[in-house]
Design a protein around this motif. Sequence first.
Motif, PDB file in Angstrom:
ATOM      1  N   GLY A 137      -1.776 -11.171  -5.266  1.00  0.00           N
ATOM      2  CA  GLY A 137      -1.777 -10.481  -3.872  1.00  0.00           C
ATOM      3  C   GLY A 137      -1.377  -9.379  -3.497  1.00  0.00           C
ATOM      4  O   GLY A 137      -1.117  -8.428  -4.619  1.00  0.00           O
ATOM      5  N   LEU A 138      -1.488  -8.661  -2.331  1.00  0.00           N
ATOM      6  CA  LEU A 138      -1.150  -7.404  -2.156  1.00  0.00           C
ATOM      7  C   LEU A 138       0.262  -7.035  -2.498  1.00  0.00           C
ATOM      8  O   LEU A 138       0.528  -6.070  -3.157  1.00  0.00           O
ATOM      9  N   ASP A 139       1.280  -7.732  -2.391  1.00  0.00           N
ATOM     10  CA  ASP A 139       2.580  -7.645  -2.689  1.00  0.00           C
ATOM     11  C   ASP A 139       2.838  -7.411  -4.283  1.00  0.00           C
ATOM     12  O   ASP A 139       3.380  -6.278  -4.659  1.00  0.00           O
ATOM     13  N   ASP A 140       2.130  -8.536  -4.939  1.00  0.00           N
ATOM     14  CA  ASP A 140       2.110  -8.380  -6.385  1.00  0.00           C
ATOM     15  C   ASP A 140       1.505  -7.095  -6.909  1.00  0.00           C
ATOM     16  O   ASP A 140       2.134  -6.529  -7.996  1.00  0.00           O
ATOM     17  N   ALA A 141       0.359  -6.784  -6.504  1.00  0.00           N
ATOM     18  CA  ALA A 141      -0.414  -5.677  -7.062  1.00  0.00           C
ATOM     19  C   ALA A 141       0.351  -4.373  -6.573  1.00  0.00           C
ATOM     20  O   ALA A 141       0.486  -3.625  -7.613  1.00  0.00           O
ATOM     21  N   LYS A 142       0.879  -4.153  -5.486  1.00  0.00           N
ATOM     22  CA  LYS A 142       1.717  -3.015  -5.350  1.00  0.00           C
ATOM     23  C   LYS A 142       3.170  -3.108  -6.425  1.00  0.00           C
ATOM     24  O   LYS A 142       3.358  -2.102  -6.700  1.00  0.00           O
ATOM     25  N   ARG A 143       3.887  -4.238  -6.444  1.00  0.00           N
ATOM     26  CA  ARG A 143       4.928  -3.960  -7.326  1.00  0.00           C
ATOM     27  C   ARG A 143       4.661  -3.824  -8.582  1.00  0.00           C
ATOM     28  O   ARG A 143       5.336  -3.421  -9.491  1.00  0.00           O
TER      29      ARG A 143
ATOM     30  N   ILE B   9       2.848   4.634   4.083  1.00  0.00           N
ATOM     31  CA  ILE B   9       3.603   5.212   3.177  1.00  0.00           C
ATOM     32  C   ILE B   9       5.182   5.118   3.646  1.00  0.00           C
ATOM     33  O   ILE B   9       5.859   4.863   2.697  1.00  0.00           O
ATOM     34  N   GLU B  10       5.534   5.207   4.818  1.00  0.00           N
ATOM     35  CA  GLU B  10       6.850   5.119   5.095  1.00  0.00           C
ATOM     36  C   GLU B  10       7.618   3.919   4.776  1.00  0.00           C
ATOM     37  O   GLU B  10       8.584   3.728   4.376  1.00  0.00           O
ATOM     38  N   LYS B  11       6.451   2.771   5.020  1.00  0.00           N
ATOM     39  CA  LYS B  11       6.930   1.392   4.844  1.00  0.00           C
ATOM     40  C   LYS B  11       6.998   1.259   3.363  1.00  0.00           C
ATOM     41  O   LYS B  11       7.631   0.121   2.804  1.00  0.00           O
ATOM     42  N   THR B  12       6.476   1.798   2.481  1.00  0.00           N
ATOM     43  CA  THR B  12       6.511   1.658   1.002  1.00  0.00           C
ATOM     44  C   THR B  12       7.966   1.778   0.433  1.00  0.00           C
ATOM     45  O   THR B  12       8.358   2.686   0.793  1.00  0.00           O
ATOM     46  N   PRO B  13       8.486   0.304  -0.122  1.00  0.00           N
ATOM     47  CA  PRO B  13       9.594   0.436  -0.770  1.00  0.00           C
ATOM     48  C   PRO B  13       9.753   1.377  -1.962  1.00  0.00           C
ATOM     49  O   PRO B  13       8.648   1.763  -2.600  1.00  0.00           O
ATOM     50  N   PRO B  14      10.790   1.833  -2.482  1.00  0.00           N
ATOM     51  CA  PRO B  14      11.037   2.542  -3.438  1.00  0.00           C
ATOM     52  C   PRO B  14      10.431   1.802  -4.944  1.00  0.00           C
ATOM     53  O   PRO B  14      10.745   0.512  -4.961  1.00  0.00           O
ATOM     54  N   GLY B  15       9.813   2.518  -5.550  1.00  0.00           N
ATOM     55  CA  GLY B  15       9.322   1.788  -7.028  1.00  0.00           C
ATOM     56  C   GLY B  15       7.953   1.751  -6.990  1.00  0.00           C
ATOM     57  O   GLY B  15       7.198   1.385  -7.824  1.00  0.00           O
ATOM     58  N   GLN B  16       7.154   1.787  -5.607  1.00  0.00           N
ATOM     59  CA  GLN B  16       5.822   1.645  -5.662  1.00  0.00           C
ATOM     60  C   GLN B  16       5.026   2.734  -5.359  1.00  0.00           C
ATOM     61  O   GLN B  16       5.774   3.996  -5.146  1.00  0.00           O
TER      62      GLN B  16
END
Length: 118
Positions: free
Chosen positions: A32-38, A99-106
Amino acid sequence: MSRYFSLRGAIAPLLALLLGIAGWMPQSWAIGLDDAKRQGLVGEQPNGYLEAVGANPSAEVRALIADINAKRRHQYQQVAKANGTSLNVVEALAGKKAIEKTPPGQYVRSPAGRWIKK
């Protein structure tokens, strides 16, 4: 420039809603998108679209990116049409929000084109 800022107030809430809806969409991909980002496989760009962070993404990651970007482009076109503005303006605002919504570590891509881990 003043037109940009007047549209920004009208478009920003719609973009927030659309990005929120995009996050709720059921995933048809094994990843999923969240997993790919993490996992650092994909990142957000200033143009409002996803891109692979690495040089040789898997076919699964490329397919995920293509699917998400096609859905985003469709939604950006609808927002642009509804607000009488260009697709480029909506893409830029969506990229800024994502980009603003992207959490730290991504990963996010800088305007200079480099991937940066937030």
